[in-house]
Design a protein around this motif. Structure first.
Motif, PDB file in Angstrom:
ATOM      1  N   ARG A 125       0.577  -1.269  -0.269  1.00 50.86           N
ATOM      2  CA  ARG A 125       0.110  -0.374   0.195  1.00 50.86           C
ATOM      3  C   ARG A 125       1.413   1.170  -0.003  1.00 50.86           C
ATOM      4  N   SER A 127       0.949   5.495   0.418  1.00 48.36           N
ATOM      5  CA  SER A 127       0.685   6.968   0.964  1.00 48.36           C
ATOM      6  C   SER A 127       1.615   8.593   1.097  1.00 48.36           C
ATOM      7  N   TRP A 157      -5.277   2.283   6.590  1.00 49.67           N
ATOM      8  CA  TRP A 157      -4.118   0.751   7.337  1.00 49.67           C
ATOM      9  C   TRP A 157      -2.925   1.561   8.097  1.00 49.67           C
TER      10      TRP A 157
END
Length: 228
Positions: A125, A127, A157
């Motif tokens: 993931r 960010s 998350w």
């Protein structure tokens, strides 16, 4: 070939996150007309709302820059205690040399800087974050800085899926006084010009300029328009 770019207008009117602007304003206020404030002048109570995202780095002689202190949120999203760990270990291998050069610039030239970067988690993931680096006064043997690392898109998350590395999107030197003024008065900011001096992904390339042009601080180019 050196590829440098300068941000202007709305792109540089303020820090992307209020927490970044708040720490910059506090650092500016306590340093007054000096290049940097003393470490002993930092009062945690004055910035208590931002402490989970704030860190202090130190650069021992002949050793990598490491965390002296790190906020609880930073430790949580990176999966453990950051104290005494290397700051460079947070970054992708291809970006570590540039981050190391930037740290030297902040420590030695008392320059303020901001890094926009993308963090990747263990499961892949991603960010985006904004990291601020602000020098503190002191002897070269005990060089330190205070900074913050804040998620621009705080994903659900973060804290559950630990961040394993960050990749640089941009590195910029700041004119701290002008950046603060622009954050407080956006309308004036557009007219007053750029407060950020941004460098593209080719930031590790060395460039040299004569005295009449932009000045070079290691790998970064600072254009006229404000004192650091």
């Amino acid at each position: 070939m050196c590829q440098n770019s300068t941000l202007s207008g709305n792109e540089t009117s303020q820090m992307k996150h209020d927490g970044t602007a708040e720490l910059l304003a506090y650092w500016n206020r306590i340093r007054e007309k000096r290049p940097a404030p003393e470490r002993t002048e930092i009062e945690p109570a004055a910035i208590r709302r931002r402490l989970p995202d704030i860190f202090i780095l130190e650069s021992p002689e002949n050793a990598e820059t490491r965390f002296r202190l790190a906020g609880t949120r930073l430790c949580t999203i990176h999966g453990g205690e950051l104290r005494n760990s290397s700051f460079l270990s947070l970054w992708s291998e291809e970006d570590r040399a540039a981050i190391d050069q930037l740290l030297h610039t902040v420590f030695e030239s008392k320059a303020a800087a901001v890094i926009d970067h993308e963090a990747k988690s263990l499961s892949g993931r991603r960010s985006t974050f904004e990291t601020l680096l602000l020098p503190l006064a002191g002897a070269a043997s005990e060089a330190r800085l205070i900074g913050s690392m804040i998620a621009l898109d705080p994903a659900y998350w973060l804290g559950a899926d630990r961040i394993v590395e960050s990749s640089v999107l941009s590195i910029s030197l700041l004119d701290p006084k002008r950046a603060q003024l622009q954050a407080e008065t956006p309308a004036v900011a557009v007219a007053s010009g750029s407060s950020l001096r941004s460098v593209s992904r080719a930031y590790e390339t060395q460039c040299f300029f004569d005295a009449s042009g932009p000045r070079q601080i290691r790998h970064l180019t600072v254009l006229d328009g404000g004192k650091i």
